[in-house]
Write a protein that holds these residues in place. Structure first.
Motif, PDB file in Angstrom:
ATOM      1  N   TYR A 195      -2.826  -7.499   9.066  1.00  0.00           N
ATOM      2  CA  TYR A 195      -4.048  -6.849   8.577  1.00  0.00           C
ATOM      3  C   TYR A 195      -5.224  -7.692   9.087  1.00  0.00           C
ATOM      4  O   TYR A 195      -5.364  -8.864   8.710  1.00  0.00           O
ATOM      5  CB  TYR A 195      -4.088  -6.848   7.045  1.00  0.00           C
ATOM      6  N   ARG A 201       4.856   0.586   5.699  1.00  0.00           N
ATOM      7  CA  ARG A 201       6.045   0.527   6.553  1.00  0.00           C
ATOM      8  C   ARG A 201       6.944  -0.656   6.164  1.00  0.00           C
ATOM      9  O   ARG A 201       8.089  -0.739   6.582  1.00  0.00           O
ATOM     10  CB  ARG A 201       5.635   0.382   8.020  1.00  0.00           C
ATOM     11  N   SER A 202       6.408  -1.583   5.406  1.00  0.00           N
ATOM     12  CA  SER A 202       7.141  -2.836   5.161  1.00  0.00           C
ATOM     13  C   SER A 202       8.500  -2.625   4.497  1.00  0.00           C
ATOM     14  O   SER A 202       9.449  -3.355   4.794  1.00  0.00           O
ATOM     15  CB  SER A 202       6.308  -3.790   4.299  1.00  0.00           C
ATOM     16  N   GLY A 238       3.171  -4.756  14.000  1.00  0.00           N
ATOM     17  CA  GLY A 238       1.766  -4.424  14.196  1.00  0.00           C
ATOM     18  C   GLY A 238       1.569  -4.026  15.647  1.00  0.00           C
ATOM     19  O   GLY A 238       2.540  -3.816  16.382  1.00  0.00           O
ATOM     20  N   ARG A 281      -0.124 -12.497  15.150  1.00  0.00           N
ATOM     21  CA  ARG A 281      -1.207 -13.332  14.589  1.00  0.00           C
ATOM     22  C   ARG A 281      -1.003 -13.551  13.099  1.00  0.00           C
ATOM     23  O   ARG A 281      -1.304 -14.628  12.561  1.00  0.00           O
ATOM     24  CB  ARG A 281      -2.561 -12.688  14.894  1.00  0.00           C
ATOM     25  N   PRO A 326       3.171  -7.110   7.807  1.00  0.00           N
ATOM     26  CA  PRO A 326       2.331  -6.457   8.805  1.00  0.00           C
ATOM     27  C   PRO A 326       1.162  -7.381   9.138  1.00  0.00           C
ATOM     28  O   PRO A 326       0.985  -8.426   8.494  1.00  0.00           O
ATOM     29  CB  PRO A 326       1.810  -5.213   8.067  1.00  0.00           C
ATOM     30  N   GLY A 349       2.572   4.394   1.272  1.00  0.00           N
ATOM     31  CA  GLY A 349       2.918   4.755   2.644  1.00  0.00           C
ATOM     32  C   GLY A 349       3.227   3.561   3.528  1.00  0.00           C
ATOM     33  O   GLY A 349       3.385   3.709   4.731  1.00  0.00           O
ATOM     34  N   HIS A 375      -5.865  -9.265  11.780  1.00  0.00           N
ATOM     35  CA  HIS A 375      -5.405 -10.503  12.434  1.00  0.00           C
ATOM     36  C   HIS A 375      -4.839 -11.528  11.453  1.00  0.00           C
ATOM     37  O   HIS A 375      -4.753 -12.715  11.792  1.00  0.00           O
ATOM     38  CB  HIS A 375      -6.512 -11.143  13.280  1.00  0.00           C
ATOM     39  N   ARG A 421       0.840  -1.213   0.000  1.00  0.00           N
ATOM     40  CA  ARG A 421       0.000   0.000   0.000  1.00  0.00           C
ATOM     41  C   ARG A 421       0.870   1.257   0.000  1.00  0.00           C
ATOM     42  O   ARG A 421       1.997   1.241   0.509  1.00  0.00           O
ATOM     43  CB  ARG A 421      -0.969  -0.012   1.188  1.00  0.00           C
TER      44      ARG A 421
END
Ligand SMILES: Cc1cc2nc3c(=O)[nH]c(=O)nc-3n(C[C@H](O)[C@H](O)[C@H](O)COP(=O)(O)O)c2cc1C
Length: 196
Positions: free
Chosen positions: A85, A15-16, A115, A121, A83, A13, A87, A11
């Motif tokens: 998303y 952070r990955s 996260g 999770r 990340p 922006g 759970h 996506r």
């Protein structure tokens, strides 16, 4: 060993990519191994659009699948940076895993999650997916907290202890990748002992 670091979100922006560069910097301090970023943004995979499931074998129908297949097949092991998303893992990452089959087999995998609860999770889901893809998941995992390891939940600033965990994960990943490389060499057709 050649290890692919899969950047698990795409996506704007995200952070990955910063997290992936952080783990790559730590990994790059190890001599004799190659660590490459496999950024899903570069592969631009649509929702799975192959007519035949990868488990049924090649040839693939699309150039994007062939490009992804070639990159994954060239690696001895993987680190997934994911990340959480809702759970679980991002849909784009699930698709990227689903696109291929034999390319994942008998290779090792480690995880860097992030996260609210360190992406725990999402990583648990990746462990069950990994089993189906015959990816050997190592125990040590990096779990970055959006609260504690990012300034204002935006700028990555991981606690020092994460470097130790990252190195444990890398030790386990490289050990198993080496062992599994020998297994792949000694198995003329790795798919011969895989049942549906
Ligand atoms: C669709 C969506 C669902 C999310 N669900 C969770 C969640 O269930 N648990 C959690 O800890 N964080 C959740 N988050 C927060 C993400 O972990 C955080 O925004 C992270 O930075 C997203 O990764 P990215 O920046 O690489 O896209 C969610 C974020 C998005 C966009």
């Amino acid at each position: 060993m050649k290890i692919g670091i899969i950047v698990g979100s795409t996506r704007p922006g995200r952070r990955s990519i910063v997290v992936a560069e952080w783990i790559k910097n730590i990994a790059d301090q190890r001599e004799g191994h190659e660590f490459i970023l496999l950024d899903l943004l570069d592969y631009n995979l649509p929702h799975l659009d192959e007519t035949i499931p990868a488990a049924m074998g090649k040839p693939y129908g699309h150039e994007h699948t062939r490009a992804w297949s070639e990159s994954v097949a060239s690696c001895d092991g993987f680190i997934i940076v994911t990340p959480e998303y809702n759970h679980s893992i991002p849909g784009v990452l699930k698709d990227a895993l689903d696109y291929l089959f034999g390319e994942w087999h008998n290779k090792a995998i480690g995880f860097v999650g992030y996260g609210l609860l360190g992406g725990a999770r999402a990583v648990e889901h990746l462990r069950t997916i990994s089993a189906e893809l015959m990816l050997a998941d190592v125990r040590a995992q990096v779990a970055l907290s959006l609260f504690a390891d990012f300034v204002d939940m935006e700028i990555l600033d991981p606690g020092d202890h994460h470097v130790g965990t990252a190195n444990q994960m890398l030790d386990q990943l490289l050990g198993w990748s080496g062992a599994l490389a020998r297994l792949r060499e000694s198995t003329a057709d790795a798919s011969s002992f895989i049942e549906a």
